[in-house]
Every structure is written in C-alpha cells, then in structure tokens.
Design a protein around this motif. Sequence first.
Motif, PDB file in Angstrom:
ATOM      1  N   SER A   1      -4.063  -6.340  -4.490  1.00  0.00           N
ATOM      2  CA  SER A   1      -3.300  -6.725  -5.679  1.00  0.00           C
ATOM      3  C   SER A   1      -3.215  -8.238  -5.825  1.00  0.00           C
TER       4      SER A   1
ATOM      5  N   TRP B   1      -1.127  14.022   3.894  1.00  0.00           N
ATOM      6  CA  TRP B   1      -1.126  13.134   2.726  1.00  0.00           C
ATOM      7  C   TRP B   1      -1.558  11.716   3.116  1.00  0.00           C
TER       8      TRP B   1
ATOM      9  N   PRO C   1       3.613   1.804  -3.282  1.00  0.00           N
ATOM     10  CA  PRO C   1       2.936   2.116  -4.554  1.00  0.00           C
ATOM     11  C   PRO C   1       2.344   3.523  -4.623  1.00  0.00           C
ATOM     12  N   ARG C   2       1.996   4.109  -3.469  1.00  0.00           N
ATOM     13  CA  ARG C   2       1.404   5.449  -3.481  1.00  0.00           C
ATOM     14  C   ARG C   2       2.409   6.547  -3.126  1.00  0.00           C
TER      15      ARG C   2
ATOM     16  N   GLU D   1       3.511   9.986  -5.252  1.00  0.00           N
ATOM     17  CA  GLU D   1       2.704  11.207  -5.182  1.00  0.00           C
ATOM     18  C   GLU D   1       3.245  12.160  -4.125  1.00  0.00           C
TER      19      GLU D   1
ATOM     20  N   LEU E   1       0.813  -1.217   0.000  1.00  0.00           N
ATOM     21  CA  LEU E   1       0.000   0.000   0.000  1.00  0.00           C
ATOM     22  C   LEU E   1       0.845   1.266   0.000  1.00  0.00           C
TER      23      LEU E   1
ATOM     24  N   ASN F   1      -4.812   9.320   1.885  1.00  0.00           N
ATOM     25  CA  ASN F   1      -4.558   8.118   1.100  1.00  0.00           C
ATOM     26  C   ASN F   1      -4.912   6.812   1.791  1.00  0.00           C
ATOM     27  N   PHE F   2      -4.863   6.790   3.129  1.00  0.00           N
ATOM     28  CA  PHE F   2      -4.957   5.509   3.819  1.00  0.00           C
ATOM     29  C   PHE F   2      -6.116   5.392   4.800  1.00  0.00           C
TER      30      PHE F   2
END
Length: 298
Positions: free
Chosen positions: A248, A289, A113-114, A117, A110, A293-294
């Motif tokens: 995934s 951030w 991959p992010r 940004e 998780l 995102n999480f």
Amino acid sequence: MGTVNRNISLRAMRVFCVAAERESFRETAELLFLTSSAVSHQIKQLESDLGFKLFERTPRSLHLTADGTALYDDISPLIADFDSVIAQNTRVQQSRSLRISVQPFFASELFVPRLPEFVEQNPDIEISIDTSDESPEKHPRTADVSLRIFKTPPDVLACERLFPLRLLPAGTPDFYDAIKIRGSKIVSPFPLVIHESRPKAWREWQRSSRIKLPDHANGIRLDSMIAVARAAEQGLGAALVPKQLSNSWFESSALVQLFDHELVTRDAYYLVCRAEDRDKDEIRLFREWALQNFTDDT
C-alpha cells in the motif's frame, strides 16, 4: 364449565410465585430486576383478573391468603415443569472466542484489511486481537493463535510457515531523486532509518547487494516497523521495509523502492498455536483462512 381469563400472563404468575416464596415485594423486585412498584402493580392486576386477594398486606409484613396459598400450591409445580420443558428444548448456542496476537505492522498492513472476510464467514466467533507486542520469536501465553516472525519456531508449538521476510530499501520519491552513485558506492547523503531489533540489517543489505553505503551515514533508530515506515515517509532517511507488507505504501507512492536488490533474511512469518489446540474448531477455521490469505512461496 367456567370461562378462562386469557388476560392472565405467565409473567404475572412468575412474579406471584417469587413473591409468595419471599414474602417481600422488595426482594421479589431485586430477584426479577424490577422495581417494587412494578411488582406491586402486577400483583394487584393479577388479583383483579382472578377476582380474589392473594396477599394480606401490613406495613411490615406480607403473607399469602388462603386463596393465595391454594393458587401457589397449584401453579408453582406447573411453572417449574414449564421451565424444564423450555430448557430441554432450547438450543443454547455456545459462544466461541479466539484470541489472536499479531505484530503491529503485519496487523495494520495485511491482517486487518483482510479480516472482514473471516468475520463474515464466522459471525459466531468472538475475536480479540492484540497488536501491542512487537517482539519476534515468541507466542504470547494469552493468545490462542499468533502471526509472528520466527527464525526457527520451537518444536512445542504447531507452526505453519506463511512467507519469508524480505526487506526492501525504501524512501520518498524526493529522497530517491537525490541519490547519487559513483561506481558502486552511494556518494550522496544517505541517512538510515534503523529498526532496533535489526541493527545489522543495513550492513547485511550492503554486503549482499554490493552497493556500498556512505562511510559515515547518519541514522535514526526506532523500535517498531510502523515507526520505521513513517519515518521514511517523512523523509527522515532510507528504511528497510518488509516486501509483502508494504504494497500500500508503494502503490500510493508514499514510498518508492530505492534499489532493486532486496535482503532475503533467514526469518519468516509463521502461523503459530499450541500443539494441543491445533484442531479446536475456531482455530482450525482460522488456520484454513490464514493459509489461504497469507501464504506466499515466492
């Protein structure tokens, strides 16, 4: 009015001033990160441009000539003033750093991959990420901020809940096809892949799902969630994997969900930092951030 020789460089004047103070081309070279031959060449070029000798050279000594002394007395204060003006008018960008500790499975599935940004949005923050610590219920002393599992975070830390830990039973498609159930009991071979930090998780899943596991299910114990998922992927058994971190694996069909029931634990993933560091600029930016995102309240 005399003509000005515009070929004389500021760099050459700096070299001359250091050589005048040190009375050694070797020491000048060491201070300026040059070679002795480069220093000697610049001094010779400067003497040629000026039209007079600056140093008296002997095999064992180096001394200013009268003209060299006069030039040093004139130019040295100007070089110092120039350096002072540059220092006063140069904006030195303070480098910012952020040390992040993330449990390995969260990092691989998780967080990383992010991460591009955040890096793109904050190119001036130097990021260091430690994914070596699998253990829950702790905020490493060496980290500025961490993403970790807690039941109840300690009051001394600034903590923000991201999402609950939900565990899904998973295995390969072939493993799924081989499962046989009679009534509410699994009667086919059902080897278990067990995370050492959660040895009772399968028992808790059995109780909450009301699906009985085989009486003598074989098991393999592993010490990391990445290893648990890999073992299930290789067909070694059924594993309980975190719902939000395993998308995934399911999307690629490396693993499939074996039963609809998920185990909702008392644990959750938290964003954690020291209370006194909460409002530091780089930590504030990361918190904002990460929460975008999480966070998952489902």
